[in-house]
Design a protein around this motif. Structure first.
Motif, short mmCIF file in Angstrom:
data_model
loop_
_atom_site.label_atom_id
_atom_site.label_comp_id
_atom_site.label_asym_id
_atom_site.label_seq_id
_atom_site.Cartn_x
_atom_site.Cartn_y
_atom_site.Cartn_z
N LYS A 121 1.17 -1.08 0.06
CA LYS A 121 0.15 -0.38 -0.02
C LYS A 121 1.17 1.09 -0.04
CE LYS A 121 -0.62 0.40 4.72
NZ LYS A 121 -1.31 0.24 6.26
N LEU A 122 -0.15 2.64 -0.09
CA LEU A 122 0.45 3.18 -0.34
C LEU A 122 1.10 3.90 1.10
CD1 LEU A 122 2.05 5.62 -2.31
CD2 LEU A 122 -0.23 6.56 -2.33
N SER A 123 2.39 4.35 1.30
CA SER A 123 2.65 5.01 2.65
C SER A 123 3.70 6.01 2.41
CB SER A 123 3.48 3.61 3.29
OG SER A 123 4.07 4.52 4.62
N LEU A 124 3.68 7.61 2.66
CA LEU A 124 4.64 7.84 2.33
C LEU A 124 5.69 8.16 2.87
CD1 LEU A 124 5.21 10.93 1.41
CD2 LEU A 124 4.11 12.98 3.00
N LYS A 146 -3.11 13.11 -9.14
CA LYS A 146 -3.29 13.63 -8.71
C LYS A 146 -3.47 14.32 -7.13
CE LYS A 146 -7.50 15.38 -10.65
NZ LYS A 146 -8.21 15.50 -8.81
N GLU A 147 -4.17 13.68 -7.44
CA GLU A 147 -4.31 13.65 -5.47
C GLU A 147 -3.05 12.60 -4.92
OE1 GLU A 147 -7.10 14.55 -4.23
OE2 GLU A 147 -8.12 14.51 -7.19
N ILE A 148 -2.75 12.05 -5.61
CA ILE A 148 -1.80 11.19 -4.30
C ILE A 148 0.01 11.35 -4.31
CG2 ILE A 148 -3.02 9.14 -4.56
CD1 ILE A 148 -1.61 7.72 -5.76
N ILE A 198 8.10 4.54 1.95
CA ILE A 198 8.63 5.46 0.82
C ILE A 198 9.63 6.00 0.42
CG2 ILE A 198 8.20 5.24 -1.64
CD1 ILE A 198 5.19 4.00 -1.44
N THR A 199 9.58 7.36 1.43
CA THR A 199 10.56 8.35 0.69
C THR A 199 12.02 7.63 1.23
OG1 THR A 199 10.11 9.21 2.79
CG2 THR A 199 8.96 10.31 0.34
N ASP A 200 11.77 6.55 1.87
CA ASP A 200 12.71 6.15 3.03
C ASP A 200 13.07 4.91 2.15
OD1 ASP A 200 12.68 7.84 5.12
OD2 ASP A 200 12.10 5.94 6.86
N ARG A 201 12.46 4.55 1.96
CA ARG A 201 13.39 2.61 0.60
C ARG A 201 13.50 3.10 -0.46
NH1 ARG A 201 8.39 -1.12 1.63
NH2 ARG A 201 9.44 -2.29 -0.05
#
Lengths: 346, 346, 346, 346
Positions: free
Chosen positions: D58-61, D81-83, D64-67
């Motif tokens: 699933k999407l997790s801010l 545009k939403e995510i 993800i920026t860590d990985r």
């Protein structure tokens, strides 16, 4: 005579529309569709524009028995058994293209279709509509279970072997079926998408295809003893067409020419079954859009096996065309009426 | 290392071009074509424009042995046997994609290919290049007979049954093959025209396909006793891909899970053979453009048969890819070198 | 009435066979083929097995005029002009499906076909057989030049724009044509191989397609002033079907609904031309196997252009079907005779 | 460098998987899918079996920026545009394959996509990622709006005409686009079923395709004055490939050879754009599976128009391949890295 189609919105239904429109004895008068009721058939199928602008109506017992003289059910398996019985009971000639009334044993239906079977009373009433084999049984009935697409191709290919007693029948008959995608209908499933099917050939339902017991039931009926087959299905990237390759061990040696001759004799009076000359076998395109079943045979001397190749258009001889052939038979018309067209080739 | 291709103008040749271009250890340096000599490969295949502007040259023994370190013959059966021997004799590593050196018995070649066989001396020298099975035999040779497309799919599917002794081997193994049209090459024949192939599935060469003795030779070699198979081919409307459905009687009952496990173990060290989970079978598109052979299996308990579905890309694992795998093996490189790509899907 | 076909062995010829077989007023009695003379048509086309076992004969003037009442030439451009004139001279009604008698100016034929033109006397006698437009001219003639496939789709799409004077006509009409492969016939050419066509869309003969002057000749004839078009052809991976997308600048603003209405009125008496409702456009499959030409239109307000989409089955309305429509017209039969079938869908 | 894909379950996503797997500088580390979260990618795409057994997450801010070091959005228009904004804001390099950030004017997006536009702040930040044209703008950015498939083919075809000032630019440029079905994605819609697409060519979204303003925005930007085009789309029965035929009036006469030369010079430094010799035009199959855009041109002297034929693989140069080219550019790597493969042919 006036005809109606329940499930007119599917590929089997719309193929009935095409063929009935050309039938000289019938007027197509009623289209029923649960899912698209209220629309016109041309909204769903623009190729009918200007030709047949009928509405898609809802199912109504009283009205229908008043309006039509024969009713086709092109509804999915599991649906016809719920909706056809009142019409059968009312005495309206009914021809069902689904699998719901083909298997005589309810428990077999349950096992292969994973659904509860139709009422035994109606299973008893339904006659299995393979005219080349059961013409005499069919012609005085009013409720026909139209054969499945694979069983039609497989049975017409196998039956001469069984009838003539030339193949071993103890669990060694193999049917390798290949079908186009239209057999899966217009349902929205991932496996029917163009991008998934194109440039792809795949096996499916190995050992568990619901057409297996249908084939066995007919062979056992004709043979008098239990016959088991291994039927296995494959999807190939085309819209129409079924090809069954049938393998059976020979009881004794046989020449190719004799095998061809045997098939020619078996079907000498059958307009819709065409036997190919020695060492030639039909392609599905050679029956495209028609009610023919073309058959080619071969003795593989090295392994003492007979190989039969049988092709049909799954939507015609495997569905709508055979249903009309049955209608012709019920009405004591020439079976070819409305069906004597030439394949669309290429 | 420098590589050359004889017969670069056919589909097998141009697939070698594609794969060799990506190979990190090899430079493609020489393209030979009898029929289109004097042209550039891009005149024949514009998709190579700007990437590989090599000329198509004529065959010249002295020059070639000087210029390349490995030579691929993508020439038709009947041609390689005439032109390859001098190169083999000169000690140049040669990999032949034709059927000319696969059958060890000249009379068998004569019977099935309807041509006179290659010289016995070269038949003896040629090793059958199915790496998953004959890796040890191949790696010290310099002349490889690359397996046929159907035999590759069929053998990788059948061999675990034979090796583990779980299938009956007395004339009852059936291989129902389905192939795309690229296997017929770029030759101008009516049966390869789009309008003839599209919306068409047909059988061909029933009981007489020249890949039959190749399959039997390998199985007999591995089994120690004669094995006969009934191999029968079908053409389906796609460009690439072969699917073989294999039917064999089981010696004793076996569960699906055990059969899957048996295959997984048989190929546990093989990168290019992928076994599918229970009740799933591969489609040809799932190996498109790659060297994989994907296999799914099924026990048909009702008839006590095992069914194996095996798919390859006929131009890769069935021809050019396997040839490169063999080249890797000859050079003691990792067999995956240049071949570890993902199928093009969809 | 008895009919014969010269060039029965090509795709146009065999489509005439299919349609004439269903025609209630005609018996197909004679098949001529130069290349396969001496064979039966079923050797070339097994789909006709048991239906039409006629021999392929050689061309013989005296015999033919005795045996048939109408003769179709389904021979290639460059051939009909050599062989048809004696039959025309003998007064036998002839319908030519090639391009040899369509262009009234010999030099134009020479320029676009790169061949010497037919004799002027026969060019004069031949009437251009687009019934929807030239019905009155055709019905009293005995020699018909049946229109080309692209021109049929293009002209039926463009003519209402010209007749109603709503499009600019000064060199700005663009026709972007897309065709299936059957238009290239059964000739063995590399570009018609399945492996080359499948998964491929390509342009060909840009700016130089021989159907260009045919389109311009008709438009100029109707308009009274010179009209030039830019016609450009593309090959798409299908067997049958042509779709022409036509672009023309509007003289003045027009609403979609009015444009649809204009087309409906233009073709209100034409059975074979079907106009789609606003914002819908036909696909080639919606006319598969039939003589329909389906048209959808659109005003692109942003660029003040009209876009017309016109589809036909290239082998029916683009060849054999239109030829039969012309035969019906010559005989003062209902034009629909033998042609009022429903498209094969899906 | 580690890469992630949001929307990995669609055709664009899985093509990114294929290409990133072969990329020497990147490890594919994260697959996100809203609809199939919790499954493995191989459940959805068995062709990846044994190659890439990653889970769909699933999407997790924060996670993800860590990985990952770069994130691809292969999500539908209206979703990105939403995510995407939080990831852009967090400074993670993001490449969006949807249409959400391509149009600089929110109202234009609203008009053509029938959805509310992205926040202006992010529209400003997004650079239009057509490397051949905007290389300099792209290379220092971190948020790329990857071009649409049609616009890529159309723009690379048209831009030399505009830059060199040889075509009229006042509302008379016509783009006739033909696409395979994979562009519609894996969504279950009736129009993507095999039986509906096969043997069918049809027009869609005439005058209203959302790629129109994208093409106009770029042309206007380069030209300095408003340019309008009439862009019209067609669906042809193939999986991959786009062919755009572009028609534009010439300002003055020009020879074919000069036009070819002009295009060769325009793209002389561009590896992925290949210009065909005079009188030859590319087919879509000639770029199958690769990042090439092949272009052929023609002067139609009779109508004084230039015709440009431009082909791409819609999933590669039209989506995933161009996205990777942009990633290479962001990282100042050779743009060809991971993309220099040969088309799969045939």
């Amino acid at each position: 005579m006036k005809a109606g189609i329940v499930g007119a919105n599917g590929y089997g239904g719309v193929e009935l529309v095409r063929l009935l429109h050309h039938h000289p004895m019938v007027t197509l008068d009623l289209l029923v569709s649960h899912s698209t009721q209220g629309h016109k058939i041309t909204d769903q199928y623009p190729h009918l524009h200007n030709i047949l602008e009928l509405p898609l109506e809802k199912l109504s017992l009283n009205e229908i028995t008043d309006r039509v003289d024969v009713l086709f059910f092109a509804t999915p398996s599991g649906v016809t058994k719920e909706i056809a019985p009142p019409f059968v009971k009312a005495g309206l000639p009914c021809i069902d293209l689904s699998g719901d009334f083909r298997l005589k044993e309810g428990h077999s239906y349950e096992q292969w279709y994973k659904k509860s079977p139709a009422e035994p009373e109606f299973l008893d009433q339904a006659v299995y509509g393979l005219p080349e084999i059961f013409r005499e049984r069919i012609k005085d009935k009013t409720f026909v279970a139209n054969p499945g697409c694979y069983p039609t191709a497989a049975l017409l290919g196998i039956i001469p072997l069984i009838k003539e007693g030339i193949a071993e029948t103890t669990g060694q008959i193999i049917i390798d079926g290949k079908t186009g995608v239209s057999g899966a209908g217009r349902k929205l499933v991932q496996g029917s998408l163009f991008s998934e099917i194109n440039e792809n050939t795949k096996a499916y339902n190995l050992g568990s295809h619901q057409h297996t017991p249908e084939i066995e039931q007919v062979l056992t009926d004709l043979h008098g003893k239990d016959i088991k087959v291994s039927f296995n299905a494959h999807l190939v990237p085309m819209t129409r067409g079924i090809l069954c390759t049938i393998y059976a061990p020979l009881k004794e040696r046989l020449a190719d020419a004799d095998l061809v001759q045997l098939y020619k004799e078996a079907y000498q009076d059958e307009y819709f079954v065409r036997i190919r000359p020695e060492k030639t076998w039909p392609g599905t395109k050679e029956v495209y859009g028609t009610n023919y079943c073309d058959i080619g045979v071969k003795v593989d001397e090295r392994t003492n096996m007979v190989i039969v190749v049988s092709v049909i258009d799954n939507l015609v001889k495997g569905a709508a065309g055979q249903a009309i052939q049955n209608m012709n038979l019920l009405n004591h018309w020439d079976e070819r009426t409305g069906l004597d067209t030439i394949p669309v080739y290429p």
